[in-house]
Design a protein around this motif. Sequence first.
Motif, PDB file in Angstrom:
ATOM      1  N   ALA A   1       0.737   3.790  -1.140  1.00 19.46           N
ATOM      2  CA  ALA A   1       0.768   4.343   0.207  1.00 19.46           C
ATOM      3  C   ALA A   1       0.006   3.470   1.185  1.00 19.46           C
ATOM      4  O   ALA A   1       0.243   3.524   2.378  1.00 19.46           O
TER       5      ALA A   1
ATOM      6  N   VAL B   1       5.155   2.357   3.293  1.00 19.07           N
ATOM      7  CA  VAL B   1       6.066   3.409   2.845  1.00 19.07           C
ATOM      8  C   VAL B   1       7.168   2.783   2.002  1.00 19.07           C
ATOM      9  O   VAL B   1       7.444   1.585   2.108  1.00 19.07           O
TER      10      VAL B   1
ATOM     11  N   THR C   1      10.213   4.902   1.232  1.00 20.04           N
ATOM     12  CA  THR C   1      11.432   5.689   1.339  1.00 20.04           C
ATOM     13  C   THR C   1      12.470   5.055   2.258  1.00 20.04           C
ATOM     14  O   THR C   1      13.674   5.179   2.021  1.00 20.04           O
TER      15      THR C   1
ATOM     16  N   LEU D   1       4.763   0.528   7.410  1.00 19.05           N
ATOM     17  CA  LEU D   1       5.315   1.659   8.149  1.00 19.05           C
ATOM     18  C   LEU D   1       5.923   1.229   9.476  1.00 19.05           C
ATOM     19  O   LEU D   1       7.030   1.660   9.841  1.00 19.05           O
TER      20      LEU D   1
ATOM     21  N   THR E   1      10.321   6.865  10.622  1.00 17.33           N
ATOM     22  CA  THR E   1       9.664   7.214   9.366  1.00 17.33           C
ATOM     23  C   THR E   1       8.292   7.790   9.657  1.00 17.33           C
ATOM     24  O   THR E   1       7.528   7.236  10.437  1.00 17.33           O
TER      25      THR E   1
ATOM     26  N   LEU F   1       4.662   9.340   7.929  1.00 13.84           N
ATOM     27  CA  LEU F   1       3.806   9.398   6.746  1.00 13.84           C
ATOM     28  C   LEU F   1       2.727  10.449   6.953  1.00 13.84           C
ATOM     29  O   LEU F   1       1.960  10.379   7.920  1.00 13.84           O
TER      30      LEU F   1
ATOM     31  N   ASP G   1      -0.472  11.381   5.103  1.00 13.05           N
ATOM     32  CA  ASP G   1      -1.312  10.881   4.026  1.00 13.05           C
ATOM     33  C   ASP G   1      -2.263  11.967   3.534  1.00 13.05           C
ATOM     34  O   ASP G   1      -2.199  13.117   3.968  1.00 13.05           O
TER      35      ASP G   1
ATOM     36  N   GLU H   1       6.491  11.307   2.736  1.00 13.96           N
ATOM     37  CA  GLU H   1       7.196  10.448   3.681  1.00 13.96           C
ATOM     38  C   GLU H   1       8.471  11.140   4.143  1.00 13.96           C
ATOM     39  O   GLU H   1       9.167  11.769   3.341  1.00 13.96           O
TER      40      GLU H   1
END
Length: 622
Positions: free
Chosen positions: A23, A43, A45, A53, A60, A62, A64, A141
């Motif tokens: 991450a 990320v 995904t 990111l 997108t 995130l 955390d 994510e």
Amino acid sequence: MSSPFVRAAGPVLLLAGALPHAAFAEPAESVATVEPSALAPVVVTATRAPAPLADAIAQTTLFDSQDIADTNSTDAIGLLAFAPGVQITRNGGPGASSGMFLRGASSAQSLVLIDGVRVESAGLGAAQLSQMMLAEIDHIEVVNGNVSALYGSGAIGGVVQIFTKEGGNHPPRFNFETEYGSYRTQRQQFGVNGALDQEGRTTFDVTVSREKTDGFSSIDPAIVPNANPNANGYLNESVAATLRHAFTDKWDGGVRFLRSNGINSFDDAYGVPSDLNESHDRVRSASVFANGKLTDRLTTHVTVAEGQDRANIEQNGVYTSKFDSENRQYLWQNDFLLGADHKLLFGYEHLDQTLDSDQFAAPARHVNSVFAGYVGRIGGNELQANVRHDQYSDFGGANSYYLGYGYYFDAHWKVTASYAESFRAPSFDDLYYPFSGNPSIQPERSHSIEAALQYASGRLGVLRLTAFQTRYSNLIDYVADGGGFYIAQNVGRAKVQGIEGAWAGHVGATDVRASFTLQNPVDETNHEDLTRRARRFASFTAHRSIGDWRVGGEWIVSGARSDYDSTLAGYGVVNLSARYEITKSWYVDARIDNLFDKDYELAYSYNTPRRGAYLTLGWRQL
């Protein structure tokens, strides 16, 4: 858009993924990118591989571990309400049947993954996020937009990927929390994680949690007289464990296990006031994975897993229905470095899916999938291209495509554009449910375009403004057959156009997250707004550390929504939280939900919690 036959069912948990659990890895150096301090979050995904990111072409988000610690929510769907483009619904309190609309897409049209693998009910085709507790989750994510070309069926609105906790390279450390609050809510959490050897080659994490609440009456008896007016409680007991071992500097592997047991009391609008209804759900996943660096350029990932989902309904102490899903999945992905800033991804997936139900019989589903993708940079230009083919045993094949482009004007500003085609496979309910299923229906299709302007810096974080449009065709709708039944047919069309704003960053020492969505979710077949989708909604969170204190607040606001011949009024809800570090190990956390005691609805006739107060005492070993 959805079946008129509504039932409660839990999620199908297929397997845990084999991709690296990274991450916050260091970003690779590249031309015309933002400064490293802004790119620290990484990320996986958006491209199926680790990437900064701020370099993601698709929107997108995130969440955390700090976001999870800050939120007033205790389950995944509550936290997701703060993601750009996401609206949630609940049929009552914690553990109740819930839904997620991502960019106007229904729950079945937005894909949920756990550690890289699908999590959905074989019958309903949607995941039950309300059964996923944050105690076992490390980070989440969210990718907005049409990405079936990466993940297959159901990723029309986007993808939510949940990552469970893993161990670290340190001696074993213990932690626990205990909480008490409104509605006689009790929550306990215990965990231990670390390394089993001095070299840190074998790491592990074990987390167990329990949450119990007396709840409140799910359905308002003033609107639905047949509903039982008693309080509807919920009990969840969950455990997650991960063991990872580095065999050499180039090979590592391990096992993951997750189980969530939930018992949810719910109201039945079509019963009698004395009925006692419970949904008994079990979500379980076990997987084995391996990652290996075959050459300096080629890395491979393999996962083999078996998942189980059980959803049994009990009325007045007698089981009335069961929906048990068994899943076996095999994943093989390869990452090949073409150059310093160019990567090729390709792989194969196989899924065997079965449903055991006393309501109807369904043949096993077998899916063979191949996929390939490219991500690269040429100067200030970013490129992403993905293609995928899924071959289903029950209806045939489907192809998906994604093409994205980004251009950095300088170290902070960039523009992006993308085009995608995707599909959603019919669920077992769509195909085989008695008197409504239709084995001849075909997948739903969609075409999406979007463009965005982004600013990213270490001082402010990532700010993004996105314009998007998704057109749906071949939608599965339930059409009256003239004999009193509704049969699944490919007759629907819909369009969702909108503007989406997102910001995750800082104002001085204050962590800020904000989003808004202006959209036009239209059912073009019936010329009306899509059910339960608001045209305007937004969220805002702010948290700040002041000495031994961390204080913060959350705000969610939504406009009016249509809901089956009724209109749900707009609402705004404010939550507050404060955490005090008593010592370096001990802390106390207090939160207030629905500060202004708003009376609002997320679904017609269903109640929502009023003002609530909760107190948590926690300890962690340093």
